[in-house]
Design an enzyme around this catalytic site. Structure first.
Site, mmCIF file in Angstrom:
data_model
loop_
_atom_site.group_PDB
_atom_site.id
_atom_site.type_symbol
_atom_site.label_atom_id
_atom_site.label_comp_id
_atom_site.label_asym_id
_atom_site.label_seq_id
_atom_site.Cartn_x
_atom_site.Cartn_y
_atom_site.Cartn_z
ATOM 1 N N GLY A 174 0.826 -1.210 0.000
ATOM 2 C CA GLY A 174 0.000 0.000 0.000
ATOM 3 C C GLY A 174 0.854 1.251 0.000
ATOM 4 O O GLY A 174 2.059 1.169 -0.210
ATOM 5 N N ASN A 175 0.238 2.380 0.199
ATOM 6 C CA ASN A 175 1.009 3.619 0.322
ATOM 7 C C ASN A 175 0.401 4.507 1.403
ATOM 8 O O ASN A 175 -0.635 4.192 1.965
ATOM 9 C CB ASN A 175 1.114 4.336 -1.033
ATOM 10 C CG ASN A 175 -0.238 4.736 -1.571
ATOM 11 O OD1 ASN A 175 -1.009 5.404 -0.901
ATOM 12 N ND2 ASN A 175 -0.533 4.290 -2.791
ATOM 13 N N ARG A 176 1.101 5.586 1.681
ATOM 14 C CA ARG A 176 0.761 6.397 2.856
ATOM 15 C C ARG A 176 -0.242 7.510 2.585
ATOM 16 O O ARG A 176 -0.429 8.360 3.444
ATOM 17 C CB ARG A 176 2.044 7.041 3.408
ATOM 18 C CG ARG A 176 2.991 6.066 4.011
ATOM 19 C CD ARG A 176 4.131 6.808 4.675
ATOM 20 N NE ARG A 176 5.239 5.929 4.967
ATOM 21 C CZ ARG A 176 5.273 5.104 5.998
ATOM 22 N NH1 ARG A 176 4.267 5.054 6.836
ATOM 23 N NH2 ARG A 176 6.315 4.322 6.180
ATOM 24 N N SER A 177 -0.861 7.535 1.437
ATOM 25 C CA SER A 177 -1.799 8.624 1.161
ATOM 26 C C SER A 177 -2.899 8.661 2.223
ATOM 27 O O SER A 177 -3.506 7.645 2.534
ATOM 28 C CB SER A 177 -2.423 8.422 -0.219
ATOM 29 O OG SER A 177 -3.434 9.371 -0.412
ATOM 30 N N ALA A 241 -3.451 8.486 -4.831
ATOM 31 C CA ALA A 241 -2.103 7.960 -5.063
ATOM 32 C C ALA A 241 -2.289 6.508 -5.509
ATOM 33 O O ALA A 241 -2.502 5.619 -4.688
ATOM 34 C CB ALA A 241 -1.291 8.018 -3.780
#
Ligand code: CTP
Length: 376
Positions: A174-177, A241
């Site tokens: 995943g990502n930190r958005s 994102a």
């Protein structure tokens, strides 16, 4: 302007400071200056009452209609707009008691602002932070003079947050958005009269009330939802994102460790570029907006990277977020530039994410063709 502190507020900043700044006597009590009947006169006098920060305790007292100090008494006697900006620890903000108090206050017409996410008192961070002063100032201005509904009759589709790609039933990439910039756009578009569909990935903050919400976890979900919505949209804003890569296979069962061999490497494959696809399918008159978070050592380099991205993506507007120079993700403030398809800088906004959202929407509004009757 008159300052009406609570007893707790005076523990943080004393009355002499408020008196010097406001030029008026300051008290938390209904028993000072009794001949002026301040518990009635202040509320009647005010064009707007702003409670910032509003603690969980204040929200509870206001929701219960208590009038045990000058502030709560003024809240009962005012007839103008009331704006409350809650600030507290995340647990207190999310507690059912606070949720119920907020719902009660909102049902009575009080504008209770969603708190920002970020550093709280002590070492904690999360939802519950007081929004940036300039965001509050803008909300006060709007409460006194509601904004032009320049996006009324328009349908905006906004992608928000990050994406999550499964490795197995328990793990993902995943990502930190956090979704805060995307939701700021949703919120401002709603305030400006648009109908908004939010395609929401993984987020850390609450979805603003009033938007139609489609949940999307993976880049592929997000693509599907966006392509389905594109046909009815006046503008599509890709604030999400989106993961550029996903694992080439998702295990149906949990990947187990073994003492006999090293873990298998994760092979990644490219995800489709949704923005490029939206641009290629865009119906006439539709405005497609991309985002770019870039790190650069100079302004020239930042703009060069952004211009190259604008050309590559082909979108009508590219919103460039400067995340270099020590600036970090997840902060409340931001600096954005809005670039035209050709790379020209159309607008720049620094400060809260709402201000940035308005700057983006201003440029979108300029590009939208005039409304036809079929838009209703
Ligand atoms: N985007 C998209 N689909 C993807 C990746 C990105 O639609 N698979 C969109 C994002 O929502 C954003 C814009 O493209 O609006 C730019 O995203 P970014 O990650 O900066 O672009 P990339 O092409 O991945 O560029 P970089 O090489 O800088 O990562």
């Amino acid at each position: 302007m008159r300052v009406v502190p609570t007893a707790s507020a005076l523990r943080f900043v004393g009355a002499p400071t408020w008196e010097a700044l406001s030029g008026h006597p300051v008290s938390d009590s209904v028993w000072s200056d009794v001949p002026a009947v301040p518990h009635v006169s202040l509320g009647r006098w005010a064009d707007i009452v702003v409670v910032a920060p509003a603690s969980a305790n204040l929200l509870a007292r206001a929701a219960a209609g208590m009038s045990d100090d000058l502030l709560t008494a003024s809240l009962l006697t005012t007839t103008g707009p009331v704006l409350m900006a809650p600030a507290m620890h995340t647990e207190m903000w999310e507690h059912p008691a606070t949720r119920a108090n907020v719902a009660t206050l909102r049902s009575r017409g009080v504008q209770v602002v969603e708190p920002a996410v970020g550093r709280l008192t002590g070492a904690d961070s999360g939802a519950g932070r007081l929004p940036e002063p300039e965001d509050l100032a803008r909300l006060v201005e709007e409460a006194l003079e509601p904004p032009a509904r320049d996006l009324a009759g328009r349908h905006l589709v906004v992608s928000v947050g990050g994406t999550r790609e499964d490795l197995d039933p328990v793990r993902f990439l995943g990502n930190r958005s956090s979704g805060r910039q995307g939701f700021a756009i949703v919120e401002r578009a709603l305030a400006r009269g648009a109908e908004v569909t939010a395609v929401v990935g993984t987020v850390e903050v609450a979805v603003p009330a009033g938007a139609r919400v489609l949940a999307a976890t993976t880049a592929s979900d997000m693509r599907e939802a966006l392509l389905a919505e594109q046909g009815s949209a006046d503008a599509v804003i890709m604030a999400a994102a989106v993961a550029d890569f996903r694992p080439d296979a998702t295990s149906a069962t949990k990947i187990k460790k073994s003492d006999d061999h090293e873990p298998e490497p994760i092979r990644l494959v490219r995800n489709p570029d949704i923005l490029v696809e939206l641009v290629s399918r865009r119906p006439e008159g539709q405005v497609v907006v991309g985002f770019a978070a870039e790190t650069a050592s100079s302004d020239e380099e930042l703009l060069a990277l952004a211009r190259a991205k604008a050309a590559r993506k082909g979108c009508d507007l590219l919103v460039v977020n400067d995340v270099g120079g020590g600036r970090v993700f997840g902060r409340d403030d931001t600096t954005v530039r809005v670039l035209a398809a050709g790379g020209e800088v159309l607008a720049e906004a620094s400060g809260g994410k709402s201000g940035a959202a308005d700057a983006v929407l201003d440029e979108v509004a300029k590009l939208l063709p005039p409304l036809t009757r079929s838009h209703g």
